[in-house]
Enzyme design. Sequence first.
Site, short mmCIF file in Angstrom:
data_model
loop_
_atom_site.label_atom_id
_atom_site.label_comp_id
_atom_site.label_asym_id
_atom_site.label_seq_id
_atom_site.Cartn_x
_atom_site.Cartn_y
_atom_site.Cartn_z
N ASN A 44 0.92 -1.24 -0.14
CA ASN A 44 0.03 -0.11 0.11
C ASN A 44 1.01 1.15 0.00
O ASN A 44 2.08 1.29 0.60
CB ASN A 44 -0.90 0.01 1.08
CG ASN A 44 -0.33 -0.22 2.84
OD1 ASN A 44 0.48 -0.78 2.74
ND2 ASN A 44 -1.17 0.44 3.56
N GLU A 46 0.24 5.42 0.64
CA GLU A 46 -0.70 6.14 1.16
C GLU A 46 -0.12 7.63 0.61
O GLU A 46 0.83 7.91 0.18
CB GLU A 46 -0.75 6.28 2.64
CG GLU A 46 -1.13 5.03 3.08
CD GLU A 46 -1.67 4.82 4.43
OE1 GLU A 46 -0.98 5.66 5.28
OE2 GLU A 46 -2.13 3.66 4.99
N CYS A 55 -4.04 0.64 -2.37
CA CYS A 55 -4.12 -0.59 -1.43
C CYS A 55 -2.82 -1.61 -2.29
O CYS A 55 -2.65 -1.30 -3.45
CB CYS A 55 -5.42 -1.54 -1.58
SG CYS A 55 -6.75 -0.75 -0.71
N GLU A 57 -3.00 -4.68 -2.88
CA GLU A 57 -3.66 -5.69 -3.92
C GLU A 57 -3.41 -5.03 -5.22
O GLU A 57 -3.30 -5.70 -6.25
CB GLU A 57 -4.98 -6.18 -3.51
CG GLU A 57 -4.86 -6.90 -2.21
CD GLU A 57 -5.13 -5.93 -0.88
OE1 GLU A 57 -4.48 -4.95 -0.80
OE2 GLU A 57 -6.26 -6.39 -0.07
N CYS A 89 -10.22 -5.22 0.65
CA CYS A 89 -11.23 -4.14 0.50
C CYS A 89 -12.29 -4.47 -0.68
O CYS A 89 -11.94 -5.38 -1.61
CB CYS A 89 -10.63 -2.69 0.58
SG CYS A 89 -10.27 -2.21 -1.05
N CYS A 92 -10.82 -3.62 -4.11
CA CYS A 92 -9.61 -4.69 -4.51
C CYS A 92 -10.58 -5.96 -4.85
O CYS A 92 -10.08 -6.78 -5.91
CB CYS A 92 -8.82 -4.78 -3.47
SG CYS A 92 -7.66 -3.60 -3.15
N1 THU Z 1 -5.25 -1.54 2.65
C1 THU Z 1 -4.73 -2.40 1.81
O1 THU Z 1 -3.57 -2.11 1.05
N2 THU Z 1 -5.50 -3.36 1.37
C2 THU Z 1 -6.84 -3.68 1.84
O2 THU Z 1 -7.29 -4.70 1.02
C3 THU Z 1 -7.36 -2.90 2.97
C4 THU Z 1 -6.46 -1.65 3.10
C5 THU Z 1 -4.55 -0.28 3.21
C6 THU Z 1 -5.03 0.99 2.59
C7 THU Z 1 -4.32 1.86 3.79
O3 THU Z 1 -3.24 2.31 3.23
C8 THU Z 1 -4.38 1.22 5.04
O4 THU Z 1 -4.62 -0.16 4.44
C9 THU Z 1 -5.56 1.34 6.03
O5 THU Z 1 -6.69 1.20 5.53
#
Ligand code: THU
Length: 133
Positions: A44, A46, A55, A57, A89, A92
């Site tokens: 991920n 941000e 994310c 994935e 999520c 994804c």
């Molecule tokens: N996140 C992912 O990388 N994958 C997911 O399927 C769920 C959430 C990340 C997004 C964000 O950077 C952090 O987790 C918190 O939500």
Amino acid sequence: MDNLYKDLLTKAKEMSKNAYSPYSNFPVGACVLYESGKIYTGCNVENASYGLSICAERNAMSNAISKGEKTKIKAIAIYSPKQKMCMPCGACRQWLCEFSKDDSVKIILEEKKEEPKVLTLKDIFPFGFRFDE
Ligand code: THU
């Protein structure tokens, strides 16, 4: 097959170390296996404008496309040091649907036990939207 799943999870774990997650402090790593036999990883990333974060994935699937991968996804492993069974999520899940032949795609997650938890896309995203072929 079990060893393959463990290997994918290990690679997802390694990738989670590269996560850029200063806002959530929730690193995630993903490792996707394609029918070609190739694997691609992502973490991920941000942003101070939170909604622009991506994310792990989707980053892994984008990585595959950008490297020229043309086959479908067989399995994806997802890992966060912050949470057992770190589920993908909704966004994804739709992406997984996009790059899969059907909903038999394996979702590999770390559980409390030593063996990875293996679900399918059907378990977590039934009746996903796709255009007819
Ligand atoms: N996140 C992912 O990388 N994958 C997911 O399927 C769920 C959430 C990340 C997004 C964000 O950077 C952090 O987790 C918190 O939500």
